[in-house]
Design a protein around this motif. Structure first.
Motif: not given
Length: 352
Positions: A271-291
């Protein structure tokens, strides 16, 4: 007495010649900051780094109009380390992009060294950080970011729909399959919605190593701009040797060296949240190893950017990885593979 011309002077002369032509542009990014890495067996390390949010680079691009909606273009782009002055991409002059092509009513065709469609999908559609700080491609690593000796076709936009197709020659004498790669993407972008499906396949054979199979990567990505917030999604499938190469192959957390997965799925939510001159960005990433090793990992991170102007901004970020079942993924950024499972950054980025 023998006289020499410094490299900087040569660059200045090239820049002056380029600027003298109205259809040639000089551009680039200088990104410098510091990172604090922790969680590895070597302990905490503090680094002054170049290109954490956006890799420092310089380039030239230009066009020529032939008339009748037909024209030529070129792009040459090289990366550099702003903290040392050295070249990146294995010390090459234009190791990021080196292409020439034609564009017209048929679309665009380019030849040379260029990003593969799969990586463009990850970078421009899926990841709001564009693989800078809190990078996604430490867990969602494709079989290749760029392809040399490649031909790329991109269609024009048709009511929001567009596609591209790439072929990269392996150039191994007597074996046209060895090292060869093909890929492409297809998507829809109109208004607040952007959806794209990317694919990449590369033959693992070399001139001396045969029957090594293929690395296959597929990625479905989307983002939607609600106005106050923009949300991002990506789901990838990686199969085969070298389909999910490790950014750091060292035994960073002790024990045996990590093993790259040959069968995995990836997911990103952002998600990216811009407000004025500022921007806050957050991410969640998952790796699922199926070996059978089942070496999964999850990454959570956030970044804050403050625009001092249209071309200059300050940024800071924090991210951490939780490895499972012996996985050894490290937390890094666009310039660093990382030395632990946590990273704090702060930097200044200027575009020219």
């Amino acid at each position: 007495m023998k006289k020499t011309i410094p490299a900087l002077a040569i660059l200045a002369l090239c820049s002056s010649a380029a600027l003298a032509q109205s259809n040639v542009t000089v551009y680039g990014v200088v990104d410098l900051g510091a990172s604090v890495n922790s969680g590895g067996v070597a302990g905490t390390s503090t680094l002054v780094s170049s290109g954490m949010a956006t890799q420092s680079r310089f380039g030239f691009r230009g066009t020529e109009d032939f008339g009748n909606n037909l024209g030529a273009f070129f792009v040459i782009e090289g990366g550099f380390n702003g903290d040392t002055g050295g070249s990146t991409q294995n010390n090459t002059l234009f190791g990021r992009t080196a292409v020439v092509g034609l564009r017209g009513s048929f679309g665009m065709v380019s030849l040379g060294l260029q990003d593969v469609p799969f990586f463009t999908t990850l970078n421009q559609v899926v990841d709001p950080m564009r693989n800078g700080v809190v990078r996604s491609n430490n867990l969602m690593a494709p079989a290749g970011f760029r392809a040399a000796n490649s031909v790329l076709y991109r269609s024009n936009d048709f009511n929001g729909f567009s596609g591209d197709l790439m072929y990269a020659a392996g150039e191994v004498a007597g074996d046209s399959d060895a090292g060869r790669a093909v890929g492409g993407s297809f998507g829809y972008s109109r208004g607040p919605l952007n959806v794209r499906l990317g694919y990449h396949l590369r033959n693992n054979d070399t001139a001396t190593l045969k029957n090594r199979g293929q690395a296959k990567n597929a990625l479905l990505g989307a983002n939607y701009d609600f106005g106050p917030a923009k949300v991002y999604f990506g789901y990838g499938v990686d199969k085969g040797l070298n389909s999910a190469p490790l950014n750091n192959t060292a035994a960073t957390f002790g024990g045996a060296a990590p093993v790259a997965s040959t069968d995995s799925t990836d997911m990103l939510l952002g998600v990216s949240l811009p407000f004025g001159a500022s921007t806050v960005v957050a991410t969640y990433v998952r790796k699922n190893d199926r070996t059978a090793l089942n070496q999964d990992a999850q990454q959570l991170g956030a970044a804050y950017m403050y625009a001092l102007s249209k071309r200059t901004d300050l940024y800071t970020s924090y991210a951490l990885i939780r490895n499972q079942h012996g996985a050894a993924y490290t937390e890094g950024n666009s310039a660093e593979s990382g030395t632990g499972d946590k990273q704090l950054t702060a930097g200044l980025r200027h575009r020219f």
